[in-house]
Design an enzyme around this catalytic site. Structure first.
Site, PDB file in Angstrom:
ATOM      1  N   TYR A 191     -10.771 -11.201  -1.246  1.00  0.00           N
ATOM      2  CA  TYR A 191     -12.168 -10.934  -1.599  1.00  0.00           C
ATOM      3  C   TYR A 191     -12.956 -12.233  -1.770  1.00  0.00           C
ATOM      4  CZ  TYR A 191     -11.416  -5.959  -1.919  1.00  0.00           C
ATOM      5  OH  TYR A 191     -11.153  -4.655  -1.601  1.00  0.00           O
ATOM      6  N   TYR A 221      -9.360   2.849  -7.919  1.00  0.00           N
ATOM      7  CA  TYR A 221      -9.004   1.846  -6.918  1.00  0.00           C
ATOM      8  C   TYR A 221      -7.626   2.206  -6.371  1.00  0.00           C
ATOM      9  CZ  TYR A 221      -7.678  -2.313  -4.442  1.00  0.00           C
ATOM     10  OH  TYR A 221      -7.251  -3.170  -3.462  1.00  0.00           O
ATOM     11  N   ASP A 241      -1.239   7.605  -8.549  1.00  0.00           N
ATOM     12  CA  ASP A 241      -1.099   6.225  -8.099  1.00  0.00           C
ATOM     13  C   ASP A 241      -0.760   5.388  -9.333  1.00  0.00           C
ATOM     14  OD1 ASP A 241      -1.404   3.606  -7.375  1.00  0.00           O
ATOM     15  OD2 ASP A 241      -3.290   3.872  -6.293  1.00  0.00           O
ATOM     16  N   LYS A 255       3.457  -3.081  -6.992  1.00  0.00           N
ATOM     17  CA  LYS A 255       3.237  -4.197  -7.903  1.00  0.00           C
ATOM     18  C   LYS A 255       4.486  -4.636  -8.686  1.00  0.00           C
ATOM     19  CE  LYS A 255      -1.678  -4.519  -8.021  1.00  0.00           C
ATOM     20  NZ  LYS A 255      -2.629  -3.472  -7.655  1.00  0.00           N
TER      21      LYS A 255
HETATM   22  C1  PLP Z   1      -3.086  -2.951  -6.374  1.00  0.00           C
HETATM   23  C2  PLP Z   1      -3.244  -1.489  -6.254  1.00  0.00           C
HETATM   24  C3  PLP Z   1      -3.126  -0.841  -5.014  1.00  0.00           C
HETATM   25  C4  PLP Z   1      -2.931  -1.590  -3.715  1.00  0.00           C
HETATM   26  O1  PLP Z   1      -1.737  -2.304  -3.682  1.00  0.00           O
HETATM   27  P1  PLP Z   1      -1.566  -3.535  -2.644  1.00  0.00           P
HETATM   28  O2  PLP Z   1      -0.143  -3.926  -2.820  1.00  0.00           O
HETATM   29  O3  PLP Z   1      -2.550  -4.576  -3.083  1.00  0.00           O
HETATM   30  O4  PLP Z   1      -1.877  -2.997  -1.293  1.00  0.00           O
HETATM   31  C5  PLP Z   1      -3.237   0.529  -4.991  1.00  0.00           C
HETATM   32  N1  PLP Z   1      -3.445   1.239  -6.124  1.00  0.00           N
HETATM   33  C6  PLP Z   1      -3.553   0.649  -7.327  1.00  0.00           C
HETATM   34  C7  PLP Z   1      -3.759   1.484  -8.538  1.00  0.00           C
HETATM   35  C8  PLP Z   1      -3.467  -0.732  -7.432  1.00  0.00           C
HETATM   36  O5  PLP Z   1      -3.610  -1.318  -8.634  1.00  0.00           O
END
Ligand code: PLP
Length: 430
Positions: A21, A149, A250, A279
């Site tokens: 970004y 997100y 997610d 992550k």
């Molecule tokens: C960081 C994140 C993503 C995307 O993961 P990347 O490994 O950066 O592609 C998707 N959902 C959530 C909630 C996130 O925090």
């Protein structure tokens, strides 16, 4: 290349390397890191910074951890990578087995992907294929919460907050999804009919087109660092069942202890149909993500048409990444992470409390090892970032948000340094 002088390195970086970004030629500061150990990043000029970001939620055990290092070195001696089509290997199988054991009981199948965004794409494809296999091909769209997100690839972007996610820029290529008002019931509060009204209305009217509701449980991360009620999730779960809509959680940011529970869905005591992890899955060592689902979803996709799940990344279940995942889970078992997260929560609460009195501050909130200061106005990164570095801490604000999510191993002294640096820099903004 390791012998480049610091100035030369920065000049070449500015000339050729695109950062997340960011704009090329913006002159935004970028700091070369030469090593990292525990909670400290060492810069090329010799300065040490206390890490307040865990490299975006991931480095929960800190950097250069002997147990993690050893696991990776051992795996490297066996094989760094092998294709996953038609072949399998112990790190992938063991990691899948452990993820199935740790997550809600109904989740029995693991699809490994290479990043969080891809895990979200996989989850969305699973939901669409599920309804297709059940003879309901019209269910191809998604309901999601504003301020969410879910990643930067196209399908993931389509369910990110439509304003913060800049949907206008990509309007012709993004699927138009159904956006539901972000929950206004804060964490710990009950969820009233008014709080859930927007979701009720969307599911009642649009369910014939909706494959799944996708959301980040309890904590909305990069879309605003908002914490909301577990009660909302319980009601959303019941509504999805009622309207034949799958539920995707997610937990790429919230997973692996960050909120105080191993997974945030435990606060609501409910299981989604599909769960995305990423992550902290590898303790921040390598890129790996996973999409888990139920036997029902997996069998429906596999026995319906076209009889296959249509996804398969080249580096699927990379053995090094899986070995890192196994070592990270081992460390979670061997360390009192719950106590650490609670200790961090108390320290963030006390350390950041003075910020509540500042004129520039709209809200201060803490949940688990996450501390958030929401300002009235967006910060100017170009001036603020060097101030944090000068104070000896690594903090990366975005928009109106300055937030801390340190590695679980951070000690009380370092936590105090971190919160004091943030507090005094915000005091100067007022
Ligand atoms: C960081 C994140 C993503 C995307 O993961 P990347 O490994 O950066 O592609 C998707 N959902 C959530 C909630 C996130 O925090």
């Amino acid at each position: 290349m390791h012998n480049l002088s610091e100035q030369k390195l920065i000049a070449l970086d500015h000339a050729h390397v695109w950062h997340p970004y960011s704009a090329m030629g913006s002159g935004q500061p970028v700091y070369p890191v030469v090593s990292a150990t525990g909670v400290r990043l060492t810069l090329a000029d010799g300065r040490e910074l206390i890490d307040g970001m865990s490299s975006w939620w991931s480095a929960i055990h800190g950097y250069n951890h002997p147990v993690m290092n050893h696991a990776l070195q051992a795996q490297m001696g066996n094989m760094a990578h092998v294709m996953f089509g038609g072949l399998t290997h112990p790190p992938a199988v063991e990691l899948a087995q452990q993820l199935v054991a740790l997550t809600p009981a109904s989740l029995q199948t693991v699809f490994f992907a290479d990043s969080g965004s891809v895990a979200v794409e996989v989850a969305m494809k699973m939901a669409i294929q599920y309804w297709h296999a059940k003879g309901q091909p019209d269910k191809q769209r998604f309901a999601t919460l504003r301020h969410g997100y879910h990643g930067d690839t196209f399908a993931a972007m389509s369910v990110c907050d439509p304003v913060a996610g800049m949907h206008t820029l990509f309007s012709d290529v993004l699927t138009r999804q159904f956006f539901v008002d972000t929950p206004q019931c804060r964490f710990g509060e009950p969820c009233t009919d008014a709080h859930i009204a927007s979701l009720v209305k969307t599911l009642e009217t649009e369910h014939p087109h909706i494959a799944a509701l996708i959301l980040e449980p309890i904590v909305q991360g990069a879309g605003g660092m908002r914490f909301y009620s577990a009660d909302y999730l319980k009601k959303a779960h019941a509504l999805c069942n009622e309207h034949n809509v799958l539920l995707i959680f997610d937990e790429i940011a919230t997973g692996f202890g960050r909120t105080g529970k191993l997974f945030a869905c435990e606060y609501a005591n409910i299981a989604p149909d599909i769960l995305c992890l990423g992550k902290a899955l590898t303790g921040g060592y390598l890129t790996l993500a996973a999409t888990l689902t139920t036997n029902n979803v997996a069998e429906t996709i596999s026995t319906g048409k076209p009889g296959l799940f249509m996804h398969g990344p080249t580096f699927m279940a990379n053995p090094l990444a899986c070995a890192a995942g196994l070592a990270s889970l081992q460390l979670l078992r061997d360390t009192p992470w719950q106590q650490n997260v609670q200790r961090i929560a108390r320290s963030l609460e006390t350390g950041l409390a003075p910020c509540r009195a500042f004129e520039s501050v709209a809200d201060v909130r803490v949940l688990g090892a996450i501390g958030v200061i929401e300002l009235h106005h967006p910060v100017e990164m170009k001036t603020l970032q060097p101030r944090f570095v000068d104070a000896g801490v690594w903090v990366r604000p975005f928009g109106k948000l300055i937030y801390l999510m340190p590695p679980f191993i951070i000690n009380d002294n370092d936590l105090t340094t971190l919160t004091q640096a943030v507090t005094s820099i915000i005091a100067d903004l007022s």
